[in-house]
Design an enzyme around this catalytic site. Structure first.
Site, PDB file in Angstrom:
ATOM      1  N   LYS A  34      88.167 -97.442  35.465  1.00 35.49           N
ATOM      2  CA  LYS A  34      88.648 -98.736  34.984  1.00 35.49           C
ATOM      3  C   LYS A  34      89.096 -98.577  33.541  1.00 35.49           C
ATOM      4  CE  LYS A  34      88.819-103.080  36.394  1.00 35.49           C
ATOM      5  NZ  LYS A  34      88.793-103.527  37.794  1.00 35.49           N
TER       6      LYS A  34
HETATM    7  N1  GLU Z   1      91.841-104.251  39.445  1.00 38.14           N
HETATM    8  C1  GLU Z   1      91.678-104.333  40.859  1.00 38.14           C
HETATM    9  C2  GLU Z   1      90.205-104.209  41.230  1.00 38.14           C
HETATM   10  O1  GLU Z   1      89.339-104.496  40.452  1.00 38.14           O
HETATM   11  C3  GLU Z   1      92.591-103.372  41.600  1.00 38.14           C
HETATM   12  C4  GLU Z   1      92.341-101.929  41.368  1.00 38.14           C
HETATM   13  C5  GLU Z   1      93.392-101.016  42.000  1.00 38.14           C
HETATM   14  O2  GLU Z   1      94.232-101.497  42.736  1.00 38.14           O
HETATM   15  O3  GLU Z   1      93.317 -99.823  41.714  1.00 38.14           O
HETATM   16  O4  GLU Z   1      89.864-103.901  42.338  1.00 38.14           O
END
Ligand code: GLU
Length: 476
Positions: free
Chosen positions: A107
């Site tokens: 993240k």
């Molecule tokens: N930000 C989104 C999540 O928390 C999508 C992550 C992604 O598609 O890699 O799942």
């Protein structure tokens, strides 16, 4: 009275993880290896804007590299700090494992209020942040693939993809360095709606199981269920829109930053969304009562509560007043570990974040595969499928003619049956299948083990076993 002390977001995720591993028989040390975040990179960079240099702080945290690339969004918010990105990247590991998206968890985040900057300034900031991550392979098609999260969207992903392409001019797979791109920049149909769509599919799957519905003390189908949604951003909007327009749910409450709207008879989600886009909030919306104390509306009686914005909104300070018998966590970490204990004791059923909001990363996976295969889904087979369907339709037409008024084709059958699936239909079908299978894997543990009485622990057990198996296969 001071509210009880809450653990931080990362501690909260660790506590939930610990509850689950206590029920497992992992080899010594492996438990800790899986729990900890492998690395967190912090970058402080300066950008010259408005005649002066502004310094921004950004992060990219890799929780687990048991599979690569690692995957997870990039968040733009003032709440972003190391604790938050580490908690979110851990959730990505478990989310990907649960829905069988072949990624480790990661993240990123930038501590910024995006509303305070002009578009061209945001582009400069984003490109500079991306540059810092790209040069360390923290954005890379085979190593680390970001996506949108709170405060970012297609626009930011397009800038990141372009920045990567400029720095890697001969990489034929450059587009696969990030997902959530606009369609014309290598994106996939259905990615924007994906997380909200996934919430809808998760609820549909839940309501296919009478035993599970009964556990929440509910009855019947989704039709007519009263829903309160907290946060009408991309995820909350799509979930509320689909549930009300396609499943007959009644959206009785919408909570936003500037208060909440409430109407027992149901609120028109699309109208509210347009109002927010135009006026920047829900205040002044004419067709529902406005409550300045928005958070209190989460405590109103309803059948389903959908927290779809921030972590920690249901906490030890309000958990005992939450009346909804069913909560589906469209956001990441909306229920703290302490609140989870309180709600579990009350018998509230919680469909956990790592499953409920996995639609986004699932469709990101499809986008990444599309980018690597350099072809749109359905391009090869669509017309062939239509041609085969046409053979059957012709035969049915013959029969129709032969049987006269004894039988005839349903009016829109021909049109519906003839149409081969395009990319959007295929993406939705893949997402639906993923959400059903993942729910069933959690459900088996939930109902099958006497020592598991909630879906979150079940979800952790399923995903941790997968991560553990993958580490064990590597000889760890
Ligand atoms: N930000 C989104 C999540 O928390 C999508 C992550 C992604 O598609 O890699 O799942």
């Amino acid at each position: 009275m001071r509210p009880p002390k809450e653990p931080t977001f990362r501690e909260s995720v660790d506590m939930m993880f610990n509850r689950a591993v206590a029920l497992m028989d992992l080899s010594p040390g492996l438990e800790e290896k899986i729990r900890v975040c492998n690395s967190t990179y912090t970058v402080r960079f300066g950008v010259r804007l408005r005649g002066q240099i502004f310094t921004f702080t950004g992060y990219r945290s890799n929780h687990s590299e048991h599979m690569e690339p690692v995957k997870g969004g990039i968040r733009y918010a003032l709440s972003v700090d190391q604790d938050e990105v580490e908690a979110l990247s851990a959730l990505m590991t478990f989310k990907c494992a649960l829905v069988e998206a072949p990624f480790g968890g990661s993240k990123g985040g930038l501590c910024i209020d995006p509303t305070q900057w002009e578009v061209h300034e945001l582009e400069q900031i984003t490109r500079r942040f991306a540059f810092e991550l790209i040069k360390r392979d923290l954005i890379h098609p085979s190593q680390n693939v970001p996506a949108p999260d709170m405060g970012t969207g297609e626009r930011e992903m397009a800038w990141i993809a372009d920045q990567y392409a400029r720095m890697n001019t001969t990489d034929i797979n450059a587009k696969a360095c990030v997902t959530g791109k606009p369609l014309n920049a290598g994106g996939i149909a259905g990615r924007v709606e994906a997380t909200g769509r996934g919430v809808q599919y998760a609820l549909r799957e839940f309501f296919r199981h009478p035993e599970d519905i009964a556990k929440a003390g509910l009855k019947g189908t989704l039709d007519g269920k009263k829903v309160i949604v907290q946060g009408l951003g991309n995820v909350g909007y799509h979930a509320a829109k689909f549930l009300s327009e396609e499943d007959g749910c009644k959206i009785i409450g919408i909570i936003e930053r500037d208060g909440a709207l409430f109407d027992e008879n149901g609120i028109d989600v699309e109208n509210v969304r347009q109002w927010i886009i135009k006026h920047g909030g829900v205040s002044g919306y004419p067709d529902a009562a406005h409550h300045a104390e928005g958070a209190a509306v989460m405590e109103e009686a309803c059948d389903i509560l959908i927290p779809a914005a921030m972590e920690g909104v249901i906490n030890m300070g309000n958990a005992d007043r939450i009346k909804a018998p069913l909560i589906i966590e469209a956001a990441n970490g909306p229920v703290t570990a302490g609140a989870d204990d309180i709600l579990r004791k009350k018998g509230t059923v919680i469909i956990p974040d790592m499953y409920a909001n996995a639609g986004g990363v699932t469709v990101s996976y499809f986008e990444w595969v599309k980018n690597l295969s350099h072809i749109r889904f359905g391009r090869m087979q669509r017309r062939q499928e239509e041609a085969r369907h046409e053979l059957i339709v012709k035969e049915l037409e013959r029969l129709d003619h032969y049987l006269g008024d004894k039988w005839s084709m349903t009016p829109d059958f021909k049109e519906k049956y003839l149409r081969g699936a395009g990319e959007l239909e295929l993406v939705r079908s893949g997402l639906d299948d993923t959400m059903r299978i993942a729910y069933q894997s959690m459900r088996e543990v939930w109902h099958g083990r006497e020592d598991v009485d909630d879906l979150r622990t079940a979800a952790y057990l399923v995903s941790i076993s997968k991560v553990a198996a993958s580490y064990q296969a590597k000889g760890l």
